[in-house]
Design a protein around this motif. Structure first.
Motif, PDB file in Angstrom:
ATOM      1  N   LEU A 193     -61.686 -20.120 -60.784  1.00 49.81           N
ATOM      2  CA  LEU A 193     -60.831 -20.930 -62.165  1.00 49.81           C
ATOM      3  C   LEU A 193     -61.122 -21.978 -62.385  1.00 49.81           C
ATOM      4  O   LEU A 193     -59.930 -22.140 -63.728  1.00 49.81           O
ATOM      5  CB  LEU A 193     -59.117 -19.792 -62.077  1.00 49.81           C
ATOM      6  CG  LEU A 193     -59.252 -18.229 -61.674  1.00 49.81           C
ATOM      7  CD1 LEU A 193     -58.157 -17.618 -61.791  1.00 49.81           C
ATOM      8  CD2 LEU A 193     -60.228 -17.728 -63.639  1.00 49.81           C
TER       9      LEU A 193
ATOM     10  N   VAL B 265     -62.079 -15.938 -68.918  1.00 48.97           N
ATOM     11  CA  VAL B 265     -61.982 -14.723 -67.681  1.00 48.97           C
ATOM     12  C   VAL B 265     -62.164 -13.181 -67.768  1.00 48.97           C
ATOM     13  O   VAL B 265     -60.991 -13.287 -69.155  1.00 48.97           O
ATOM     14  CB  VAL B 265     -61.196 -15.469 -66.281  1.00 48.97           C
ATOM     15  CG1 VAL B 265     -59.357 -15.373 -66.896  1.00 48.97           C
ATOM     16  CG2 VAL B 265     -61.164 -15.002 -64.935  1.00 48.97           C
TER      17      VAL B 265
ATOM     18  N   ALA C  96     -55.950 -22.896 -63.369  1.00 48.63           N
ATOM     19  CA  ALA C  96     -56.648 -22.804 -64.177  1.00 48.63           C
ATOM     20  C   ALA C  96     -56.345 -23.425 -65.624  1.00 48.63           C
ATOM     21  O   ALA C  96     -55.995 -22.750 -66.714  1.00 48.63           O
ATOM     22  CB  ALA C  96     -57.196 -21.219 -64.655  1.00 48.63           C
TER      23      ALA C  96
ATOM     24  N   LEU D 194     -58.535 -23.140 -69.048  1.00 44.95           N
ATOM     25  CA  LEU D 194     -57.888 -21.492 -69.250  1.00 44.95           C
ATOM     26  C   LEU D 194     -57.470 -21.161 -70.876  1.00 44.95           C
ATOM     27  O   LEU D 194     -56.490 -22.228 -71.714  1.00 44.95           O
ATOM     28  CB  LEU D 194     -57.567 -20.723 -68.754  1.00 44.95           C
ATOM     29  CG  LEU D 194     -57.617 -18.967 -68.885  1.00 44.95           C
ATOM     30  CD1 LEU D 194     -59.450 -19.126 -67.724  1.00 44.95           C
ATOM     31  CD2 LEU D 194     -57.097 -18.357 -67.472  1.00 44.95           C
TER      32      LEU D 194
END
Ligand code: NAD
Ligand code: MLT
Length: 317
Positions: free
Chosen positions: A47, A53, A69, A72
């Motif tokens: 991650l 994801v 992450a 992200l």
């Protein structure tokens, strides 16, 4: 038309097996990486530079995963239930969470109906017995669905589709769902009742709730003790909504006549008292496992991921 992404290709991490169409929709201007999302030791480092994801229900995107992450932008859940994603923690970090709320509703409803019929007619047990070389007919006497009372717990998208399909069996439909518009239930020919009344009256009981703090353990030993003796129960929604140990006891005593179960409190699950009983039909979380549902879920969330990576508004899938 797909708008090309600007800048270096963002890393898109696929953490569970998804339909092949996902890759097509994600396009060639992203860097696809795969990881087994159930393997935390592999997931957390994977991650680290992921911009997106994609998961089904087995990968836990919790606060720890989100903290691992930093790049992200979006968590995409290729399905409905968001109980494996910490949406509050994601929101706090400015990470968007998208799902595909209608992608698998038909498949999930069909699976619930299949479990209900299989439990009523003891099909898997009879199948196993015949394959083992025995011809037993009286051992597998079942019950009819027609003219019975079916209780739907949670009359949302899937609960409504199940009710519509079972209406063809000329059943009486009742439901418990404090949040549903009574007009919608009336249109479907469903009488809304309290949970207590539903448990008392139903010959068949099918659960279609999300897993939330309010719904976990909603049907436990005390509730099962109030049902008609021999009630047939289906749970193709989430494990833990029906207490598994209490259900196993009720099945063993005959208070519950049979059960069709697709989901478990902890998954993957290969060891449950429910698997030892002759009057259960069990499947390993297959409600959404059809070609059509996986294609719809994967395509919908892959489109949402692209929009999120482009910084665009992401409409409901
Ligand atoms: P939905 O949101 O359309 O319907 C859920 C219904 O539950 C809503 O009408 C809501 O009012 C009701 N509800 C919520 N809390 C309640 C409570 N405390 N008491 C009574 N009713 C309550 O969702 P859906 O699309 O019908 O899906 C239901 C669930 O099924 C999903 O959340 C998911 O967990 C599960 N699911 C499982 C599979 C599978 O593979 N087995 C597939 C799809 C969905
Ligand atoms: C869902 O919530 O969509 C289902 O559990 C299906 C799945 O994730 O496989």
């Amino acid at each position: 038309m797909t708008v090309p992404l600007s800048g270096p290709a963002p890393v898109v991490l696929i953490a569970e097996e998804l339909a092949p169409s996902v890759l097509e929709v994600l396009g060639r201007d992203v860097e696809i990486r795969q990881v087994d999302g159930t393997d935390r030791a592999a997931l957390l480092p994977a991650l680290a530079d992921a911009a997106a994801v994609l998961v089904r229900s087995a990968t836990q995107i919790d606060a720890e995963a989100l903290a691992a992450a930093p790049a992200l932008k979006v968590v995409a859940r290729a399905g409905i239930g968001l109980d494996n994603v910490d949406v509050a923690a994601a929101t706090e970090r400015g990470v968007m969470v998208v799902n595909a709320p209608t992608s698998n509703i038909v498949s999930a409803a069909e699976h619930a109906v299949a479990l209900l019929l299989a439990a009523a007619r003891r099909i898997p047990a009879a199948d196993a017995s015949l394959r083992a070389g025995t011809w037993k007919r009286s051992a597998f006497t079942g019950v009819e669905v027609t003219d019975k009372v079916v209780g739907v717990v949670g009359l949302g998208r899937i609960g409504q589709l199940v009710a519509q399909r079972l209406a063809a069996f000329d059943v009486t439909l009742i439901a418990y769902d404090p949040y549903i518009q009574p007009g919608r239930a009336a249109q479907l020919g469903v009488r809304m009742v309290s949970l207590e009344e539903l448990l008392r009256e139903a010959d068949f009981l099918t659960v279609h709730l999300p897993r939330t703090a309010e719904t976990v353990g909603l049907i436990g030993a005390a509730e099962l003790a109030t049902t008609k003796r021999g009630v047939i129960l289906v749970n193709a929604a989430r494990g833990g909504l029906v207490d598994e140990a209490a259900l196993a006891d009720a099945l063993a005593s005959g208070q519950v006549g049979a059960a069709g179960i697709d989901v478990y409190a902890t998954e993957p699950c290969t060891d449950s008292p429910l698997f030892q009983l002759p009057n259960t039909v069990v499947t390993p979380h297959l409600g959404a496992s059809t070609t059509e549902a996986q294609d719809k879920a994967g395509t919908a969330v892959a489109h949402s991921v692209r929009l999120a990576l482009q910084g665009e508004f992401v409409p409901d899938a």
